[in-house]
Scaffold this motif. Sequence first.
Motif, mmCIF file in Angstrom:
data_model
loop_
_atom_site.group_PDB
_atom_site.id
_atom_site.type_symbol
_atom_site.label_atom_id
_atom_site.label_comp_id
_atom_site.label_asym_id
_atom_site.label_seq_id
_atom_site.Cartn_x
_atom_site.Cartn_y
_atom_site.Cartn_z
ATOM 1 N N LEU A 184 -0.631 -10.840 -7.357
ATOM 2 C CA LEU A 184 -1.732 -11.857 -7.199
ATOM 3 C C LEU A 184 -2.075 -12.028 -5.457
ATOM 4 O O LEU A 184 -2.939 -12.318 -5.128
ATOM 5 N N ASP A 185 -0.875 -11.898 -4.784
ATOM 6 C CA ASP A 185 -0.921 -11.828 -3.414
ATOM 7 C C ASP A 185 -1.785 -10.775 -2.981
ATOM 8 O O ASP A 185 -2.606 -11.027 -1.783
ATOM 9 N N ASP A 186 -1.630 -9.751 -3.460
ATOM 10 C CA ASP A 186 -2.722 -8.621 -3.168
ATOM 11 C C ASP A 186 -4.209 -8.956 -3.434
ATOM 12 O O ASP A 186 -4.954 -8.681 -2.572
ATOM 13 N N LEU A 187 -4.230 -9.658 -4.520
ATOM 14 C CA LEU A 187 -5.796 -9.990 -4.540
ATOM 15 C C LEU A 187 -6.079 -11.099 -3.607
ATOM 16 O O LEU A 187 -7.334 -11.085 -2.984
ATOM 17 N N LEU A 188 -5.194 -11.897 -3.318
ATOM 18 C CA LEU A 188 -5.400 -12.892 -2.551
ATOM 19 C C LEU A 188 -6.114 -12.415 -1.042
ATOM 20 O O LEU A 188 -6.841 -12.980 -0.478
ATOM 21 N N ASN A 189 -5.336 -11.415 -0.320
ATOM 22 C CA ASN A 189 -5.364 -10.770 0.674
ATOM 23 C C ASN A 189 -6.824 -9.992 0.831
ATOM 24 O O ASN A 189 -7.357 -9.903 2.090
#
Length: 692
Positions: free
Chosen positions: A387-392
């Motif tokens: 999810l952090d990857d998607l946010l970035n």
Amino acid sequence: MSGLDASASAASLGSVQGPATTNVLVTPIAGFHTERERLLSVNLGGKTLDSIKTKTYTIEHTRERWYERFFWDKEHQNFVGKHDVLGPIALSLLKEKVVSSADEKKYQYRAILWTKKGMLRCYFPKKSNKTADVFASIADACELQRSSLNNLMLVQKEQQQKLSTDLLKIESMETSSRLIFGVVFGRNNQTSLEDMLLNEHGSETFTQLLDVIATKVDVNTFQNKDLMKFAGLSAKSETTSDGVESAYYTEFDGFEIMFHVSTLLPYVASDMQQVARKRKIGNDIGVLVVHEGTGGFSPSMTSSKVNHVFGMLQVDKRQNTHVQFRFVTAAKDEVPAFGPVLQEELTVFDDPAVFRSFILTKMINGVHAAYHHAPGFRRETTQEKLLDDLLNRYSSRNRWVSWSSKHARRRSVLISPAELHAGLCASCLKPITISETGVSALGKSWHVNHFVCAHCDVAFGTSPFIVNPQDNKPYCEKDYEDLFCPRCQACEKPISDYVLQAMGKTWHMLHFVCDECQEPIGERLFVEKDGKAYCLDDFYKKFGFACAKCSELITGEYIEALGRRWHTQCYTCFSCNKSINGPNVNAMGFPWHPDCFCCQVCRKTFDDGCFFEHENRPYCELHFYDITGSLCAKCQEPILDDQIVRALDKSYHADHFCCMKCNKVIGDNEHFIEHEAMPYCQGCAVEFESST
């Protein structure tokens, strides 16, 4: 396991509530909870599997593929953001017409909140078009603070399809339509899976039960190769030692189910641990134990950390085509309750289709309950990184954050006419006149056409650019990624977001996958072999050294003894399970304390070094022949030749099966009369009856 036999252990525990019985079906132990025992009378001689279509029970603890079913091919909106408690999150929102309503203007919202703890799903009537109101309704449904979703950002339209593909992949990691169950056959007084895996073959009832639940398939011709790979099964050949010839498979309620049947897995007569079988069944969350004989099952004797749910079916009695089983489930304490629950003490399944539906639903629900609630299966760290990857990558506010905070995107700003006198163009050193357009960037002023990418010379205008800290020059996004960003080893494309470093290479978070199961490894432990990465489970199945006792993967220090490897904490006495720090006896493939290596009946040690083995336990000569039915009832001596007579539930030397009155040997073809469990020849029996 201690030297006490299973019947003595069960008797000391007393009886349990449920069907009338003198022995406990599943031994109560700390760390496991059991259901109330029930009796199942099953018609095993009924319909074939081809005619079984019945589904009468409800699948529980399921993770339905909501995104694939309701969102994937429909117009919807995706948002990303960060929650104060949950960390990085994503939200998928769909407005849909209420199907049951005739009112064309009546709609409802359907939403998925993607969090590190899993997918939170909800739907509610459309009452407002305001985003804040919709977000508040979602927060209420997910039991969050009403304002906690207000900082979510709508993903740009051109990025929506790409994000949808990533969300679909994340959902597929959490919801699988493929399941693997272990099925183990047990005989009389076998109380642990380790004992039961020593059974080379099953029984007729065991086979009938399997044929009702699933279909036996030839591994060589079975078409679903992906499922075979998922189950870790391969065809038997001259080059593979762990291949199988056949397996059981079925489809049920949208699930593809493969069974690790113990008696169909490779059997090695010299291997008292049956490691090849333990590697498969020891990695199954749910195991169905089918037991014929006496003695209860003890989950405490199961060393696998993966096994969480056990279904126990013990043959109680037979009547025509019906077989009555005692049935109970046992699950680890962290696994919540699961159905279906039978209310009656005895349930008769005249239709085997209904029994199949019951037992499969029970096992599926148990596996789901364990997978989604037990701590050992939670993947919060991996989910949070995804999810952090998607946010970035997709955040409209943070999308200019590169793989390093030093490489932040910037934008130039148009200069107003009042600011045109501020200076010369930093590129051509000429004034920016009132008729020209200028931009302000990097603390300087530029003609709009002179502020260009240092590589491709294309003017930025007000588009984003990145300054490379090494040469302090501006670059367009594409050139900066091509020139300076690390590249993913899998797709060979630049990584402009979170970089995963492994095996001396760089990867996109979703592209560093296990070579066997193809699931993203994330930040989980993995093992590298021959340039390929494997998650621990698959490496263990394919290559790993298994501890001779617990069958878990050995990754640290170990003890090598008896031709096998052991965890240091697992190298214990096979009888008392306590550590061995002094002299020990190596026998039957295991270490023993000298005092523990003794006859399992009389407890005498084998001072002459001679012992007899039966079902992986040592016995003196007398008790070995006694428990194997080879001790003569008359002389109490072992029967060492093939001349054995079995009668009146006893064994005799051929010349010791005699009339109790005249001592005449009763031959093979002679009739005899039984009186008070003793044999009499016909002549003496007539005299005996006339005198009485």
